[in-house]
Design a protein around this motif. Sequence first.
Motif, short mmCIF file in Angstrom:
data_model
loop_
_atom_site.label_atom_id
_atom_site.label_comp_id
_atom_site.label_asym_id
_atom_site.label_seq_id
_atom_site.Cartn_x
_atom_site.Cartn_y
_atom_site.Cartn_z
N VAL A 286 3.46 -44.23 -22.84
CA VAL A 286 3.28 -43.47 -21.58
C VAL A 286 3.74 -44.34 -20.41
O VAL A 286 4.51 -43.90 -19.54
N SER B 23 -6.27 -50.92 -14.55
CA SER B 23 -7.14 -51.61 -15.51
C SER B 23 -7.41 -50.81 -16.77
O SER B 23 -8.06 -51.29 -17.69
N GLY C 224 -6.32 -48.03 -20.15
CA GLY C 224 -5.46 -48.11 -21.33
C GLY C 224 -3.99 -48.03 -20.96
O GLY C 224 -3.17 -48.84 -21.43
N VAL C 225 -3.60 -47.09 -20.12
CA VAL C 225 -2.20 -46.93 -19.72
C VAL C 225 -1.84 -47.97 -18.66
O VAL C 225 -0.80 -48.64 -18.73
N SER D 36 -10.68 -51.61 -9.48
CA SER D 36 -11.94 -51.90 -8.77
C SER D 36 -12.25 -53.40 -8.87
O SER D 36 -11.60 -54.14 -9.62
N ARG E 188 -14.38 -55.37 -10.28
CA ARG E 188 -14.65 -56.11 -11.52
C ARG E 188 -13.40 -56.34 -12.35
O ARG E 188 -13.41 -57.15 -13.27
N ASN E 189 -12.30 -55.63 -12.03
CA ASN E 189 -11.08 -55.76 -12.84
C ASN E 189 -9.97 -56.56 -12.16
O ASN E 189 -8.88 -56.70 -12.72
N TYR F 134 -9.67 -50.98 -4.95
CA TYR F 134 -9.77 -49.66 -4.32
C TYR F 134 -11.14 -49.39 -3.69
O TYR F 134 -11.29 -48.46 -2.91
N ALA G 1 -1.57 -43.92 -12.92
CA ALA G 1 -2.10 -43.85 -14.29
C ALA G 1 -3.50 -43.26 -14.29
O ALA G 1 -3.95 -42.70 -15.28
N ASN G 2 -4.19 -43.41 -13.16
CA ASN G 2 -5.56 -42.88 -13.07
C ASN G 2 -5.95 -42.70 -11.61
O ASN G 2 -5.17 -42.98 -10.71
N THR H 9 1.22 -40.05 -14.35
CA THR H 9 1.07 -39.90 -15.80
C THR H 9 -0.35 -39.49 -16.15
O THR H 9 -0.62 -39.10 -17.28
N GLY I 65 -4.84 -39.35 -14.50
CA GLY I 65 -5.78 -39.27 -13.38
C GLY I 65 -6.49 -37.95 -13.37
O GLY I 65 -6.54 -37.24 -14.38
N MET J 259 4.42 -36.25 -15.65
CA MET J 259 5.14 -36.59 -16.87
C MET J 259 4.25 -36.42 -18.10
O MET J 259 3.07 -36.75 -18.05
N VAL K 107 4.03 -37.54 -22.12
CA VAL K 107 4.63 -38.51 -23.03
C VAL K 107 5.37 -37.80 -24.17
O VAL K 107 4.96 -36.74 -24.64
N HIS L 31 -14.37 -45.68 -17.68
CA HIS L 31 -14.31 -47.02 -17.09
C HIS L 31 -13.89 -48.10 -18.08
O HIS L 31 -14.22 -49.28 -17.92
N ALA L 32 -13.16 -47.71 -19.13
CA ALA L 32 -12.71 -48.71 -20.11
C ALA L 32 -11.82 -49.73 -19.43
O ALA L 32 -11.02 -49.40 -18.55
N1 LIG Z 1 1.00 -37.93 -19.24
C1 LIG Z 1 0.69 -38.13 -20.51
O1 LIG Z 1 1.42 -37.75 -21.43
C2 LIG Z 1 -0.56 -38.89 -20.82
C3 LIG Z 1 -0.71 -39.58 -22.02
C4 LIG Z 1 -1.86 -40.33 -22.23
C5 LIG Z 1 -2.86 -40.35 -21.27
N2 LIG Z 1 -2.70 -39.61 -20.13
C6 LIG Z 1 -3.74 -39.62 -19.09
O2 LIG Z 1 -3.66 -40.86 -18.44
C7 LIG Z 1 -4.91 -41.13 -17.81
C8 LIG Z 1 -5.30 -42.56 -18.02
O3 LIG Z 1 -5.45 -42.81 -19.39
P1 LIG Z 1 -6.07 -44.19 -19.81
O4 LIG Z 1 -6.01 -44.27 -21.29
O5 LIG Z 1 -5.47 -45.30 -19.02
O6 LIG Z 1 -7.57 -43.96 -19.33
P2 LIG Z 1 -8.78 -44.96 -19.35
O7 LIG Z 1 -8.41 -46.19 -20.08
O8 LIG Z 1 -9.97 -44.21 -19.80
O9 LIG Z 1 -8.95 -45.29 -17.79
C9 LIG Z 1 -10.07 -45.99 -17.40
C10 LIG Z 1 -9.67 -46.96 -16.29
O10 LIG Z 1 -9.33 -46.23 -15.11
C11 LIG Z 1 -9.87 -46.91 -13.98
N3 LIG Z 1 -10.17 -45.99 -12.90
C12 LIG Z 1 -11.10 -45.02 -12.91
N4 LIG Z 1 -11.11 -44.39 -11.71
C13 LIG Z 1 -10.17 -44.98 -10.94
C14 LIG Z 1 -9.72 -44.79 -9.62
N5 LIG Z 1 -10.23 -43.85 -8.82
N6 LIG Z 1 -8.72 -45.57 -9.15
C15 LIG Z 1 -8.18 -46.54 -9.92
N7 LIG Z 1 -8.60 -46.78 -11.20
C16 LIG Z 1 -9.57 -46.01 -11.70
C17 LIG Z 1 -11.13 -47.54 -14.52
O11 LIG Z 1 -11.46 -48.70 -13.79
P3 LIG Z 1 -12.81 -48.74 -12.91
O12 LIG Z 1 -13.92 -48.34 -13.83
O13 LIG Z 1 -12.94 -50.14 -12.47
O14 LIG Z 1 -12.58 -47.79 -11.81
C18 LIG Z 1 -10.79 -47.90 -15.96
O15 LIG Z 1 -10.32 -49.24 -16.10
C19 LIG Z 1 -5.89 -40.11 -18.36
O16 LIG Z 1 -6.05 -39.11 -17.37
C20 LIG Z 1 -5.16 -39.53 -19.57
O17 LIG Z 1 -5.54 -38.21 -19.86
C21 LIG Z 1 -1.59 -38.89 -19.89
#
Ligand SMILES: NC(=O)c1ccc[n+]([C@@H]2O[C@H](COP(=O)([O-])OP(=O)(O)OC[C@H]3O[C@@H](n4cnc5c(N)ncnc54)[C@H](OP(=O)(O)O)[C@@H]3O)[C@@H](O)[C@H]2O)c1
Length: 327
Positions: free
Chosen positions: A136, A159, A161-162, A182, A184-185, A200, A218-219, A240, A242, A268, A270, A313-314
């Motif tokens: 992604v 911070s 997964g993506v 945030s 802590r990261n 942020y 990413a989020n 991608t 959020g 986008m 993936v 919050h992973a």
């Molecule tokens: N487009 C695609 O094809 C595709 C493919 C895969 C995933 N996705 C989407 O991509 C997104 C992210 O996936 P992921 O695996 O990275 O999720 P994730 O690992 O669950 O994201 C959690 C992270 O996001 C941070 N976060 C939460 N709120 C935030 C904010 N307001 N500002 C900045 N950071 C923030 C958290 O940090 P804090 O706790 O410190 O805030 C935490 O580290 C999801 O919405 C998923 O559905 C889309």
Amino acid sequence: MKAIVYEEYGSPDVLQLKEVDKPAPKNDEVLIKIYAAAVTAGDAIVLKGEPFVTRFATGLLKPKNTIPGKEMAGRVEAAGENVTQFQPGDEVYGDLSVAGWGAFAEYVSVPENAIALKPANLTFEQAAAVPESAVVALQGLRNKGKIQPGQKVLINGASGGVGSYAVQIAKALGAEVTAVCSTRNTDMVRSLGADHVIDYTQENFTQNGHRYDLILAANGYHPISDYRRALCPEGTYVATGGSMAQSLQATMLGPFISMTGSKKMGGMLVRPNQNDLVFLKELIEGGEVVPVIDRYYPLSEIAEAFRYIGEGHAQGKVVITVEQNSK
Ligand SMILES: NC(=O)c1ccc[n+]([C@@H]2O[C@H](COP(=O)([O-])OP(=O)(O)OC[C@H]3O[C@@H](n4cnc5c(N)ncnc54)[C@H](OP(=O)(O)O)[C@@H]3O)[C@@H](O)[C@H]2O)c1
């Protein structure tokens, strides 16, 4: 074999550890003994079947593929007679979301083009944390964002997964990277190579006067008009992930904004593919990208992993170990 099965959409409580038939590979498939998998934010959407529109892909009333899970790493145990790229013993990784799913199990049979040889310097647990999230990030930055060396690139949600891959891939592709996360990261994203870090909880990057050539969301959430303001005159914004509002605005409004000015904006989805897995294997073996793993759960405790991912919050990735195979 043991597998996680779900026969209805719902909370992590609908996931059951069951004994099911071990799959036999068809002529063009490989049978993989899975050592590790990963749970993603996307898996949580598929489990719930929400938003409803996702069910057009996964089954309208109930799940079409009853063994969930897409990111995995394992060893080829057998290969169908038409398989040309892999042989028993090969260590592989892949995103099975276009290959029938089934990563949360001891074995899976998949077409050979769904997988690639795993990065040699990673454990199975680390390799399972790569296939979708890193692709992604790669496709968002390179394919949609057209990233160029020397560009100022901002990653919102750096911070997760993506985002943790996006920071490293953008650096590997020569960008000057600003990571938004945030408090802590902040140390974690700095250790991934971010040149600048914005907390942020202290600062809104869309209002500080800085401009970026490329923003990857990413989020998190900001109105698309705020992202637009934070772009250089010829800049590009790629969402991608959020919040739902962020994704919808990017998909629905982004193309109109792109037509009416010099800034490009959009969402986008993936497209899992073998070439990108091979590309990432090279970046990883070159030491330019390292998976960040927050937690490990055994397959039998997968519901807990889903609950944790659901909190949003992973710090990096959440990995599932297939304990029976790892012994
Ligand atoms: N487009 C695609 O094809 C595709 C493919 C895969 C995933 N996705 C989407 O991509 C997104 C992210 O996936 P992921 O695996 O990275 O999720 P994730 O690992 O669950 O994201 C959690 C992270 O996001 C941070 N976060 C939460 N709120 C935030 C904010 N307001 N500002 C900045 N950071 C923030 C958290 O940090 P804090 O706790 O410190 O805030 C935490 O580290 C999801 O919405 C998923 O559905 C889309």
